[in-house]
Design a protein around this motif. Structure first.
Motif, short mmCIF file in Angstrom:
data_model
loop_
_atom_site.label_atom_id
_atom_site.label_comp_id
_atom_site.label_asym_id
_atom_site.label_seq_id
_atom_site.Cartn_x
_atom_site.Cartn_y
_atom_site.Cartn_z
N GLY A 164 -36.72 47.80 1.91
CA GLY A 164 -37.28 47.28 0.67
C GLY A 164 -38.36 46.23 0.90
O GLY A 164 -38.49 45.66 1.97
N LEU A 165 -39.16 46.02 -0.13
CA LEU A 165 -40.26 45.06 -0.06
C LEU A 165 -39.75 43.65 0.22
O LEU A 165 -40.28 42.96 1.09
N LEU A 166 -38.73 43.22 -0.49
CA LEU A 166 -38.19 41.88 -0.28
C LEU A 166 -37.67 41.71 1.14
O LEU A 166 -37.91 40.68 1.78
N SER A 167 -36.99 42.71 1.65
CA SER A 167 -36.49 42.66 3.02
C SER A 167 -37.63 42.55 4.02
O SER A 167 -37.56 41.77 4.97
N GLN A 168 -38.71 43.29 3.81
CA GLN A 168 -39.86 43.23 4.70
C GLN A 168 -40.52 41.86 4.66
O GLN A 168 -40.92 41.33 5.70
N ILE A 169 -40.63 41.28 3.48
CA ILE A 169 -41.23 39.95 3.35
C ILE A 169 -40.38 38.91 4.04
O ILE A 169 -40.88 38.04 4.76
N ILE A 170 -39.06 38.97 3.86
CA ILE A 170 -38.17 37.99 4.49
C ILE A 170 -38.21 38.12 6.01
O ILE A 170 -38.28 37.11 6.72
N ILE A 171 -38.20 39.33 6.52
CA ILE A 171 -38.26 39.53 7.97
C ILE A 171 -39.61 39.06 8.52
O ILE A 171 -39.67 38.38 9.54
N ALA A 172 -40.70 39.39 7.82
CA ALA A 172 -42.03 38.95 8.27
C ALA A 172 -42.15 37.43 8.19
O ALA A 172 -42.73 36.80 9.09
N ALA A 173 -41.62 36.82 7.14
CA ALA A 173 -41.67 35.36 7.02
C ALA A 173 -40.84 34.70 8.11
O ALA A 173 -41.24 33.67 8.67
N GLY A 174 -39.71 35.28 8.44
CA GLY A 174 -38.90 34.75 9.54
C GLY A 174 -39.64 34.83 10.86
O GLY A 174 -39.64 33.88 11.65
N GLY A 175 -40.30 35.95 11.10
CA GLY A 175 -41.11 36.08 12.32
C GLY A 175 -42.27 35.11 12.33
O GLY A 175 -42.60 34.52 13.37
N ALA A 176 -42.91 34.92 11.18
CA ALA A 176 -44.02 33.97 11.08
C ALA A 176 -43.51 32.55 11.28
O ALA A 176 -44.19 31.72 11.91
N TRP A 177 -42.33 32.25 10.78
CA TRP A 177 -41.75 30.91 10.96
C TRP A 177 -41.50 30.65 12.44
O TRP A 177 -41.81 29.58 12.94
N VAL A 178 -40.95 31.62 13.14
CA VAL A 178 -40.72 31.48 14.58
C VAL A 178 -42.06 31.30 15.30
O VAL A 178 -42.18 30.46 16.20
N LEU A 179 -43.07 32.06 14.89
CA LEU A 179 -44.38 31.93 15.49
C LEU A 179 -44.97 30.54 15.25
O LEU A 179 -45.52 29.93 16.17
N LEU A 180 -44.83 30.01 14.05
CA LEU A 180 -45.30 28.66 13.76
C LEU A 180 -44.55 27.62 14.59
O LEU A 180 -45.13 26.64 15.04
N PHE A 181 -43.26 27.84 14.79
CA PHE A 181 -42.47 26.94 15.63
C PHE A 181 -43.00 26.94 17.06
O PHE A 181 -43.17 25.88 17.67
N ILE A 182 -43.28 28.11 17.59
CA ILE A 182 -43.80 28.23 18.95
C ILE A 182 -45.18 27.57 19.05
O ILE A 182 -45.46 26.84 20.01
N ILE A 183 -46.03 27.79 18.06
CA ILE A 183 -47.36 27.17 18.03
C ILE A 183 -47.24 25.66 18.00
O ILE A 183 -47.98 24.95 18.69
N SER A 184 -46.30 25.13 17.22
CA SER A 184 -46.13 23.68 17.14
C SER A 184 -45.67 23.10 18.47
O SER A 184 -46.03 21.98 18.83
N LEU A 185 -44.87 23.85 19.22
CA LEU A 185 -44.45 23.40 20.56
C LEU A 185 -45.62 23.36 21.52
O LEU A 185 -45.73 22.46 22.34
N ILE A 186 -46.49 24.35 21.41
CA ILE A 186 -47.65 24.43 22.29
C ILE A 186 -48.67 23.35 21.97
O ILE A 186 -49.28 22.78 22.86
N LYS A 187 -48.83 23.04 20.68
CA LYS A 187 -49.81 22.04 20.25
C LYS A 187 -49.45 20.64 20.71
O LYS A 187 -50.31 19.79 20.82
N ARG A 188 -48.19 20.38 20.99
CA ARG A 188 -47.75 19.04 21.41
C ARG A 188 -48.26 18.71 22.74
O ARG A 188 -48.61 18.82 23.65
#
Length: 79
Positions: free
Chosen positions: A55-79
């Motif tokens: 479903g669309l909602l499931s895809q958005i939640i999974i993509a947002a979770g992946g994007a959140w993990v990616l943002l977390f990794i980027i924030s670790l690298i930026k430090r």
């Protein structure tokens, strides 16, 4: 048409991840890119964990979770 659908999910999930991870947003275009990459990562991770749905909602939640993990990794690298 599928490409526009992919961009829309990327934009929504990137925006959502940016809202969850305060101060890590990259603007609309950056959030779309983060959302698309996060969607690919989130989809890969969800498949490995055996979760998700079609479903669309499931895809958005999974993509947002992946994007959140990616943002977390980027924030670790930026430090």
């Amino acid at each position: 048409m599928e490409f526009l659908y992919f961009l829309l999910i990327g934009a929504i999930s990137g925006w959502l991840a940016g809202q969850l991870w305060k101060g890590a947003g990259f603007g609309l275009l950056g959030n779309i890119v983060v959302g698309i990459i996060g969607g690919i990562f989130g989809g890969w991770l969800a498949a490995r964990l055996g979760i998700g749905g079609g479903g669309l909602l499931s895809q958005i939640i999974i993509a947002a979770g992946g994007a959140w993990v990616l943002l977390f990794i980027i924030s670790l690298i930026k430090r």
